[in-house]
Design an enzyme around this catalytic site. Structure first.
Site, PDB file in Angstrom:
ATOM      1  N   ASP A  95     -10.687  -8.883   7.689  1.00  0.00           N
ATOM      2  CA  ASP A  95     -11.990  -8.658   7.318  1.00  0.00           C
ATOM      3  C   ASP A  95     -12.793 -10.152   7.438  1.00  0.00           C
ATOM      4  O   ASP A  95     -13.753 -10.343   7.833  1.00  0.00           O
ATOM      5  CB  ASP A  95     -12.209  -8.147   5.906  1.00  0.00           C
ATOM      6  CG  ASP A  95     -12.554  -6.527   6.126  1.00  0.00           C
ATOM      7  OD1 ASP A  95     -12.171  -6.188   7.133  1.00  0.00           O
ATOM      8  OD2 ASP A  95     -13.224  -5.992   5.384  1.00  0.00           O
ATOM      9  N   LYS A 141       3.463 -15.336   1.872  1.00  0.00           N
ATOM     10  CA  LYS A 141       3.337 -16.116   0.499  1.00  0.00           C
ATOM     11  C   LYS A 141       4.890 -16.429  -0.038  1.00  0.00           C
ATOM     12  O   LYS A 141       5.399 -16.085  -1.205  1.00  0.00           O
ATOM     13  CB  LYS A 141       2.654 -15.422  -0.676  1.00  0.00           C
ATOM     14  CG  LYS A 141       2.367 -16.042  -1.865  1.00  0.00           C
ATOM     15  CD  LYS A 141       1.433 -16.981  -1.777  1.00  0.00           C
ATOM     16  CE  LYS A 141       0.919 -17.956  -3.153  1.00  0.00           C
ATOM     17  NZ  LYS A 141       0.125 -18.972  -2.877  1.00  0.00           N
ATOM     18  N   ASP A 195      -5.129  -7.233   5.546  1.00  0.00           N
ATOM     19  CA  ASP A 195      -6.374  -6.411   5.267  1.00  0.00           C
ATOM     20  C   ASP A 195      -7.617  -7.340   4.944  1.00  0.00           C
ATOM     21  O   ASP A 195      -8.748  -7.324   5.511  1.00  0.00           O
ATOM     22  CB  ASP A 195      -6.113  -5.315   3.909  1.00  0.00           C
ATOM     23  CG  ASP A 195      -7.278  -4.562   3.657  1.00  0.00           C
ATOM     24  OD1 ASP A 195      -8.213  -4.447   4.730  1.00  0.00           O
ATOM     25  OD2 ASP A 195      -7.160  -3.629   2.786  1.00  0.00           O
ATOM     26  N   ASP A 239      -3.122 -18.256   1.115  1.00  0.00           N
ATOM     27  CA  ASP A 239      -4.314 -18.861   0.481  1.00  0.00           C
ATOM     28  C   ASP A 239      -4.632 -20.032   1.509  1.00  0.00           C
ATOM     29  O   ASP A 239      -5.799 -20.218   1.735  1.00  0.00           O
ATOM     30  CB  ASP A 239      -3.719 -19.508  -0.880  1.00  0.00           C
ATOM     31  CG  ASP A 239      -2.552 -20.127  -1.030  1.00  0.00           C
ATOM     32  OD1 ASP A 239      -1.709 -20.032  -0.089  1.00  0.00           O
ATOM     33  OD2 ASP A 239      -2.016 -20.574  -2.045  1.00  0.00           O
ATOM     34  N   TYR A 242       0.801  -1.283   0.042  1.00  0.00           N
ATOM     35  CA  TYR A 242      -0.167  -0.060   0.061  1.00  0.00           C
ATOM     36  C   TYR A 242       0.643   1.088   0.016  1.00  0.00           C
ATOM     37  O   TYR A 242       0.232   2.673  -0.449  1.00  0.00           O
ATOM     38  CB  TYR A 242      -0.963   0.063   1.372  1.00  0.00           C
ATOM     39  CG  TYR A 242      -2.113  -0.838   1.184  1.00  0.00           C
ATOM     40  CD1 TYR A 242      -2.203  -1.673   0.021  1.00  0.00           C
ATOM     41  CD2 TYR A 242      -2.985  -1.264   2.247  1.00  0.00           C
ATOM     42  CE1 TYR A 242      -3.286  -2.725   0.000  1.00  0.00           C
ATOM     43  CE2 TYR A 242      -3.877  -2.214   2.143  1.00  0.00           C
ATOM     44  CZ  TYR A 242      -4.090  -2.896   1.096  1.00  0.00           C
ATOM     45  OH  TYR A 242      -5.112  -3.870   1.049  1.00  0.00           O
TER      46      TYR A 242
END
Ligand code: NAD
Length: 357
Positions: free
Chosen positions: A248, A188, A244, A220, A142
């Site tokens: 959620d 990852k 992020d 994943d 980001y």
């Protein structure tokens, strides 16, 4: 008597209504525990745009920096949606987090037995879930450079330094020491160089916490495991982008957006806020659920002030209010309920804190 300065940013929409109740709960807990709180109110988001033309006035950032902690409601609304990005309400919150170097976002996810049916997952899967997502908040893709668009291509850069990973890892391991002593680091590393550095660094920091069990999981798989068997997790630590998405996803295990608190912490203090937004669709009606903000106030007591007794009093009062059937409309479909308004829910919590031993 200990005295603390709290910067209060109510923001927009339901922000004013829910922060008012969180302050009442804080005051009740402070009176019980024998400390005092001084509140200074500041503008941010749409309210600040309307008053002074920018989403984060200098005075607000200064006030937040000088406070022991920031209690925050929510910002945003359709009125400000068409402004240029840097003038939108959300830019104010991002700038506040950056300005306080609030690099660690903590989101606890707890399932209250009284609301077990609010989850879209089976009761057996979610009963007893108690996990904490620790997300790096001011680095990663980001913020990485270079970024931009060139002709028909666009690019962002995922970058982490060892120092950035070390400091978020320390937060996760310290949190685990106070919990069930398990940290799962999510990355990852099978594909990304930045994740390999992340994994090596977290593993190195883990050596300073020999009583905490560290595991690694690809993002994943983590996304899948969170809905398959969420009870396996204690503390999850991860970077900005993965955090992020996973935070959620994790928050929905409990099924109720109006119940989940969060904190964004830096070197000192921190911003304590519900995970939901300003809910313009119900603003001004007195029906918003104040419990996420009240629980954020409990996190404020524990993490920013070290007032653990006050934190437990607030959390216990919330649990008892739910067990006694008190429900704002967003959670009123579950169990035998006593429907209540934002203010009535706040009053019940205050009463239970006052009655607590
Ligand atoms: P939202 O979280 O505000 O609302 C989503 C839904 O949940 C709505 O139906 C709302 O009524 C309900 N809801 C949210 N909080 C509730 C509560 N405490 N009690 C009862 N119901 C509640 O998300 P949105 O509608 O996507 O966004 C609205 C505005 O909030 C937008 O401007 C968005 O940018 C902003 N936003 C701000 C923050 C923040 O301040 N941290 C976070 C997310 C969204």
């Amino acid at each position: 008597m200990a005295a603390y300065n709290i910067a209060v940013i109510s923001g927009d929409g339901i922000g004013v209504e829910i922060v008012r109740e969180a302050r009442r709960a804080l005051d009740a807990a402070a009176a019980k525990e024998g400390f005092s709180l001084k509140y200074n109110e500041f503008l941010m988001g749409g309210a600040a745009i309307d008053a002074v033309g920018v989403p984060l006035p200098d005075e607000t950032l200064e006030g937040a920096k000088n406070a022991d902690a920031v209690l925050f409601g929510a910002i945003g609304g359709t009125k400000w949606d068409n402004l240029p990005r840097h003038l939108r309400p959300e830019s104010g919150l991002l700038a506040l987090r950056k300005g306080l170097d609030a690099f660690a976002n903590l989101r606890p996810v707890q399932v209250f037995d009284a609301l077990i049916d609010a989850s879209t997952l089976k009761a057996d899967v979610v009963r007893g879930v108690d996990l904490l997502v620790v997300r790096e908040l001011v680095g990663g893709i980001y913020f990485g450079e270079p970024k931009g668009r060139e002709g028909g291509k666009a690019f962002n850069t995922m970058v982490y330094t060892e120092r950035e990973v070390e400091r978020i890892a320390h937060i996760a391991f310290k949190a685990a020491l106070k919990r069930r002593r398990k940290v799962c680091s999510v990355d990852k590393a099978n594909v990304l160089d930045v994740s390999q550095l992340w994994r090596e660094t977290v593993s190195r920091v883990a050596q300073e916490y020999p009583t905490v069990e560290l595991s690694h999981m690809y993002v994943d798989n983590a996304a899948m495991q969170l809905v398959r068997a969420p009870k396996q997790f204690d503390v999850i630590v991860t970077g900005n982008l993965f955090g992020d998405i996973l935070s959620d996803e994790a928050s929905m295990i409990s099924g109720s957006i109006g119940l989940l608190p969060s904190s964004s912490q830096g070197v000192r203090g921190g911003i304590f806020e519900p995970i939901h937004g300003s809910a313009p669709d119900i603003a001004g009606q007195g029906i918003a659920n104040p419990l996420a903000t009240i629980l954020s106030a409990a996190m404020l007591c524990e993490h920013a002030l070290g007032e653990i007794g006050a934190a437990r009093r607030i959390e216990n009062a919330v649990r008892t209010a739910l067990e006694q059937g008190y429900r704002t409309p967003d959670i009123a479909s579950y169990g035998a309920v006593k429907r209540c308004s934002t203010e009535e829910m706040g009053a019940v919590v205050v009463k239970l804190i006052n009655e607590s031993k």
